[in-house]
Design a protein around this motif. Structure first.
Motif, PDB file in Angstrom:
ATOM      1  N   ALA A  28       0.834  -1.204   0.000  1.00 22.05           N
ATOM      2  CA  ALA A  28       0.000   0.000   0.000  1.00 22.05           C
ATOM      3  C   ALA A  28       0.869   1.255   0.000  1.00 22.05           C
ATOM      4  CB  ALA A  28      -0.930  -0.006   1.205  1.00 22.05           C
ATOM      5  N   SER A  29       1.941   1.240   0.792  1.00 24.79           N
ATOM      6  CA  SER A  29       2.844   2.388   0.843  1.00 24.79           C
ATOM      7  C   SER A  29       3.500   2.629  -0.512  1.00 24.79           C
ATOM      8  CB  SER A  29       3.924   2.155   1.908  1.00 24.79           C
ATOM      9  OG  SER A  29       4.858   3.214   1.928  1.00 24.79           O
ATOM     10  N   LEU A  30       3.911   1.549  -1.174  1.00 20.64           N
ATOM     11  CA  LEU A  30       4.524   1.666  -2.497  1.00 20.64           C
ATOM     12  C   LEU A  30       3.529   2.244  -3.495  1.00 20.64           C
ATOM     13  CD1 LEU A  30       7.329   0.844  -3.707  1.00 20.64           C
ATOM     14  CD2 LEU A  30       6.181  -1.170  -4.619  1.00 20.64           C
ATOM     15  N   LEU A  31       2.282   1.778  -3.429  1.00 16.63           N
ATOM     16  CA  LEU A  31       1.247   2.251  -4.351  1.00 16.63           C
ATOM     17  C   LEU A  31       0.912   3.721  -4.104  1.00 16.63           C
ATOM     18  CD1 LEU A  31      -1.095  -0.874  -4.333  1.00 16.63           C
ATOM     19  CD2 LEU A  31       0.212  -0.007  -6.281  1.00 16.63           C
ATOM     20  N   LYS A  32       0.901   4.139  -2.852  1.00 15.17           N
ATOM     21  CA  LYS A  32       0.641   5.550  -2.555  1.00 15.17           C
ATOM     22  C   LYS A  32       1.729   6.436  -3.140  1.00 15.17           C
ATOM     23  CE  LYS A  32      -1.655   4.513   1.855  1.00 15.17           C
ATOM     24  NZ  LYS A  32      -1.502   4.606   3.333  1.00 15.17           N
ATOM     25  N   GLY A  33       2.981   6.008  -2.992  1.00 20.00           N
ATOM     26  CA  GLY A  33       4.076   6.779  -3.562  1.00 20.00           C
ATOM     27  C   GLY A  33       3.961   6.887  -5.067  1.00 20.00           C
ATOM     28  N   ALA A  34       3.625   5.775  -5.720  1.00 21.39           N
ATOM     29  CA  ALA A  34       3.461   5.788  -7.173  1.00 21.39           C
ATOM     30  C   ALA A  34       2.293   6.672  -7.585  1.00 21.39           C
ATOM     31  CB  ALA A  34       3.250   4.360  -7.675  1.00 21.39           C
ATOM     32  N   ARG A  35       1.213   6.584  -6.828  1.00 21.19           N
ATOM     33  CA  ARG A  35       0.044   7.429  -7.109  1.00 21.19           C
ATOM     34  C   ARG A  35       0.411   8.911  -7.025  1.00 21.19           C
ATOM     35  NH1 ARG A  35      -3.830   7.555  -2.235  1.00 21.19           N
ATOM     36  NH2 ARG A  35      -1.989   8.689  -1.513  1.00 21.19           N
ATOM     37  N   ASP A  36       1.134   9.281  -5.986  1.00 18.28           N
ATOM     38  CA  ASP A  36       1.508  10.686  -5.796  1.00 18.28           C
ATOM     39  C   ASP A  36       2.454  11.159  -6.893  1.00 18.28           C
ATOM     40  OD1 ASP A  36      -0.058  10.602  -3.557  1.00 18.28           O
ATOM     41  OD2 ASP A  36       1.619  10.398  -2.146  1.00 18.28           O
ATOM     42  N   LEU A  37       3.356  10.285  -7.326  1.00 17.13           N
ATOM     43  CA  LEU A  37       4.264  10.661  -8.406  1.00 17.13           C
ATOM     44  C   LEU A  37       3.491  11.000  -9.671  1.00 17.13           C
ATOM     45  CD1 LEU A  37       7.119  10.882  -9.695  1.00 17.13           C
ATOM     46  CD2 LEU A  37       6.883   8.452 -10.276  1.00 17.13           C
ATOM     47  N   LEU A  38       2.539  10.147 -10.029  1.00 15.14           N
ATOM     48  CA  LEU A  38       1.753  10.390 -11.239  1.00 15.14           C
ATOM     49  C   LEU A  38       0.880  11.626 -11.105  1.00 15.14           C
ATOM     50  CD1 LEU A  38       2.820   7.555 -11.893  1.00 15.14           C
ATOM     51  CD2 LEU A  38       0.566   6.996 -12.799  1.00 15.14           C
ATOM     52  N   ALA A  39       0.479  11.931  -9.884  1.00 14.80           N
ATOM     53  CA  ALA A  39      -0.380  13.098  -9.682  1.00 14.80           C
ATOM     54  C   ALA A  39       0.402  14.404  -9.732  1.00 14.80           C
ATOM     55  CB  ALA A  39      -1.102  12.980  -8.337  1.00 14.80           C
ATOM     56  N   THR A  40       1.652  14.389  -9.258  1.00 16.84           N
ATOM     57  CA  THR A  40       2.425  15.634  -9.148  1.00 16.84           C
ATOM     58  C   THR A  40       3.550  15.747 -10.163  1.00 16.84           C
ATOM     59  OG1 THR A  40       3.986  14.674  -7.559  1.00 16.84           O
ATOM     60  CG2 THR A  40       1.944  15.626  -6.675  1.00 16.84           C
ATOM     61  N   GLY A  41       4.046  14.616 -10.645  1.00 16.51           N
ATOM     62  CA  GLY A  41       5.198  14.637 -11.547  1.00 16.51           C
ATOM     63  C   GLY A  41       6.496  14.980 -10.842  1.00 16.51           C
ATOM     64  N   ASP A  42       6.506  14.920  -9.540  1.00 14.02           N
ATOM     65  CA  ASP A  42       7.675  15.299  -8.752  1.00 14.02           C
ATOM     66  C   ASP A  42       8.678  14.150  -8.715  1.00 14.02           C
ATOM     67  OD1 ASP A  42       9.518  16.268  -6.974  1.00 14.02           O
ATOM     68  OD2 ASP A  42       8.212  16.084  -5.210  1.00 14.02           O
ATOM     69  N   LEU A  43       9.771  14.285  -9.471  1.00 17.17           N
ATOM     70  CA  LEU A  43      10.784  13.236  -9.502  1.00 17.17           C
ATOM     71  C   LEU A  43      11.584  13.162  -8.210  1.00 17.17           C
ATOM     72  CD1 LEU A  43      12.036  13.767 -13.161  1.00 17.17           C
ATOM     73  CD2 LEU A  43      10.716  11.830 -12.286  1.00 17.17           C
ATOM     74  N   GLY A  44      11.389  14.135  -7.340  1.00 13.89           N
ATOM     75  CA  GLY A  44      11.999  14.056  -6.015  1.00 13.89           C
ATOM     76  C   GLY A  44      11.295  13.039  -5.133  1.00 13.89           C
ATOM     77  N   ASN A  45      10.141  12.570  -5.541  1.00 10.02           N
ATOM     78  CA  ASN A  45       9.412  11.520  -4.824  1.00 10.02           C
ATOM     79  C   ASN A  45      10.061  10.191  -5.198  1.00 10.02           C
ATOM     80  OD1 ASN A  45       7.641   9.611  -3.817  1.00 10.02           O
ATOM     81  ND2 ASN A  45       5.850  10.367  -4.958  1.00 10.02           N
ATOM     82  N   ARG A  46      11.157   9.875  -4.523  1.00 15.21           N
ATOM     83  CA  ARG A  46      11.948   8.712  -4.919  1.00 15.21           C
ATOM     84  C   ARG A  46      11.213   7.400  -4.665  1.00 15.21           C
ATOM     85  NH1 ARG A  46      17.873  10.115  -2.597  1.00 15.21           N
ATOM     86  NH2 ARG A  46      18.593   8.865  -4.353  1.00 15.21           N
ATOM     87  N   ARG A  47      10.418   7.349  -3.617  1.00 15.95           N
ATOM     88  CA  ARG A  47       9.622   6.146  -3.360  1.00 15.95           C
ATOM     89  C   ARG A  47       8.620   5.935  -4.499  1.00 15.95           C
ATOM     90  NH1 ARG A  47       7.980   2.993   1.171  1.00 15.95           N
ATOM     91  NH2 ARG A  47       9.400   4.206   2.468  1.00 15.95           N
TER      92      ARG A  47
END
Length: 470
Positions: free
Chosen positions: A287-306
Motif C-alpha cells: 500500500a505504501s509503495l502504491l501511494k508513492g506511485a500514485r503521488d508521483l503520477l499526480a504531481t510529476g515530482d521526480l523528487g518523490n523517490r519512493r
C-alpha cells in the motif's frame, strides 16, 4: 388435492396387501408389479413428490440400468417435454417398458457402460439445443460410471448453462425385509448446485484465476461467492484481487484506493481473524509503495523517490512477465519507460530536468563530446533543448554520476543502437519488432539503476501477489 390424497391412501393399502402376500410366500417382484407399481405410477403421473419444489423442464436426460422403475419415476417427476435416455446394450430391453409406464415419447441413446466421454458429448448437445431453458439430468439409474459422468457433466456445464439441474430419485423409508423402498416414500430430489451452496467450486475457480494473475476474473468469482453464500469475508478477497488488477494495469490511483480500503477493513474487530491478516505487514508495504506511485503520477515530482521506485519496479516487473510470454513488443515499451524514468530521477538529483536542463556552454560541449564517443562514426550530435533518453544518459556521465560514469563506452554503444531503434518499433512509429535480446539490454541497465535507487531509499519493493490463505 382430494384426489391426490385418495391415490396416496390407495397406494398405502396396496402396499399393506403386498407385504401380506409376500409374507405368505408370494414372489416379491411379480407381486410388486401387479399390486403396487400401478398405484405408484398413478400417484406420480398426477402429483409427483419433488424436493425442494416441483419444476417444469423443457427436456430431461436419464441414465438407464437394469432396474427401470426409478427411471420411470424420474421421467414422471421431471415432466419434461422431451425425454432422452442413455442406455447400454444390456439395458436396451427396458426402453419399451419405460414408454408404457410413463406414456411419453422416449429418445434412446446407446452408449458404453463406462463411456463418460459420450455422456459429456450428449449433455453438451442437449444443452446447446436448449441453452436458455431448464434441462434435468437424472443420475438415479445406470452404471456407477454413467451416473458419475452425468452428474459431473451437469455440475460442470452449469457454469455455462445455469438452468441445468441434476436430479435423482431417493426414498425416505427402505424396507429391509422386502429389499425395496416403501411405496410412497420416494421423491425426486433436485440437487443444489455446489457452486451456490458452499462456494467451494467458485473458490477453486477464483484461486486458479488468481494464481494465473487473472485478477479481474478472480474478483468476479469472489463477488459471486458473496452473493451465493452471503459470507462477507469474500469481499476482502475481492478487494485484494481488484487491487492487483488495477496495479498490473498501472492504475496506481485505483490500486492505492483498494489497498487503503482493504487495510481499513482488516483493522476492524470483525475481520481481525480474517486469513488475510496474516499478510497485513506485506499489504501495508505494498500500500505504501502504491501511494508513492500514485503521488508521483499526480504531481510529476521526480523528487518523490519512493514513487519513482514503485512505478519503475512495476514497469520492469511487467516487462519481465511479458518477455516470459514472448510479448517482446510490449515488454520493450515497459522496459524503455522504466529506464527513462530512472534516468530522469538520477538527473533530478543534480537539480536538472530533462525538459529544461539549462546547460552551460561548457556542459553542452562536453555532452556533444560524450555523445560522439557513444555514437562513433556519425555526425557530431546536436544537443536539443529537451534531452532525450540517450542524451540524459550521456549527460549523467558528464556530471560524473558514480554509477554511470564508470560504465564501459563499448557497452553503451550497443545500448545506444537499441535506444535509437525505439522510434522504429511497431507500437511507436515504425514497423520493427524488438527481439528478446534487445529488451534485455534495456531492462538490464534499468535493473541496475533500480537496485541503486533501492539502496538509496532503503526499500525492497514487494511486487508479488500475496498467496490466497483460507
Amino acid at each position: 388435492m382430494l384426489q391426490d390424497q385418495e391415490r396416496w391412501n390407495q397406494l398405502q393399502e396396496a402396499w399393506a396387501r403386498y407385504k401380506e402376500a409376500v409374507g405368505a410366500g408370494g414372489n416379491p417382484q411379480a407381486l410388486y408389479q401387479e399390486m403396487v407399481w400401478p398405484h405408484l405410477l398413478e400417484l406420480w403421473r398426477h402429483a409427483p413428490p419433488v424436493s425442494p419444489e416441483r419444476m417444469v423442464f423443457r427436456a430431461s436426460l436419464h441414465t438407464l440400468g437394469t432396474s427401470p422403475e426409478a427411471t420411470a419415476l424420474a421421467i414422471l417427476g421431471t415432466g419434461a417435454q422431451e425425454v432422452y435416455v442413455l442406455h447400454t446394450e444390456e439395458s436396451r430391453r427396458f426402453l419399451e417398458r419405460l414408454r408404457q409406464d410413463t406414456g411419453v415419447m422416449i429418445y434412446p441413446i446407446e452408449i458404453g457402460k463406462s463411456d463418460v466421454t459420450a455422456i459429456y458429448r450428449e449433455v453438451r448437445k442437449l444443452l446447446e439445443r436448449y441453452p436458455e431453458e431448464p434441462v434435468a439430468l437424472d443420475v438415479t439409474s445406470g452404471t456407477k460410471a454413467m451416473s458419475a459422468g452425468l452428474a459431473a457433466a451437469g455440475f460442470f456445464f452449469r457454469r455455462f448453462f445455469p438452468k441445468v439441474k441434476v436430479v435423482y430419485v431417493d426414498n425416505e423409508d427402505y424396507d429391509v425385509a422386502l429389499r425395496r423402498p416403501r411405496a410412497g416414500s420416494e421423491k425426486l430430489i433436485v440437487l443444489p448446485d455446489p457452486h451456490e451452496v458452499g462456494g467451494e467450486v467458485d473458490w477453486l475457480f477464483a484461486s486458479e484465476l488468481y494464481g494465473k494473475e487473472d485478477f479481474a476474473g478472480a474478483a468476479s468469482y469472489f463477488n459471486r461467492l458473496v452473493g451465493g453464500t452471503g459470507n462477507q469475508a469474500y469481499t476482502l478477497y475481492q478487494n485484494l484481487a481488484e487491487m492487483y488488477r488495477a496495479w498490473r494495469a498501472l492504475d496506481f490511483k485505483e490500486a492505492a484506493r483498494k489497498a487503503e480500503s482493504l487495510l481499513e477493513a482488516l483493522r476492524k474487530n470483525v475481520w481481525l481473524q480474517h486469513p488475510l491478516n496474516r499478510h497485513f505487514q506485506r499489504l501495508e508495504g505494498q500500500a505504501s509503495l502504491l501511494k508513492g506511485a500514485r503521488d508521483l503520477l499526480a504531481t510529476g515530482d521526480l523528487g518523490n523517490r519512493r514513487g519513482v521506485l514503485g512505478v519503475a519496479a512495476t514497469l520492469l516487473h511487467q516487462s519481465g512477465r511479458l518477455t516470459d510470454r514472448d510479448q517482446t513488443t510490449l515488454a520493450a515499451l515497459y522496459a524503455y519507460r522504466a529506464l527513462e524514468l530512472l534516468l530522469q530521477e538520477r538527473l533530478r538529483r543534480y537539480g536538472r530536468l530533462a525538459e529544461a536542463p539549462e546547460l552551460s556552454p561548457e556542459e553542452r560541449e562536453a555532452l556533444q563530446g560524450e555523445l560522439g564517443r557513444i555514437l562513433p562514426g556519425e555526425e557530431v550530435p546536436r544537443v536539443r533543448e529537451k534531452l532525450g533518453l540517450l542524451e540524459v544518459l550521456a549527460f549523467l556521465r558528464v556530471l560524473g554520476d558514480p554509477l554511470l560514469a564508470s560504465g564501459n563506452v563499448r557497452d553503451l554503444q550497443g545500448l545506444a543502437g537499441v535506444l535509437k531503434a525505439r522510434n522504429q518499433a511497431l507500437l511507436v512509429h515504425g514497423l520493427q519488432v524488438p527481439s528478446a535480446r534487445q529488451v534485455e539490454q534495456v531492462a538490464g541497465l534499468a535493473r541496475k539503476l533500480l537496485q541503486d535507487l533501492q539502496r538509496e531509499v532503503g526499500l525492497q519493493p514487494d511486487l508479488e501477489a500475496i498467496p490466497l490463505p483460507r
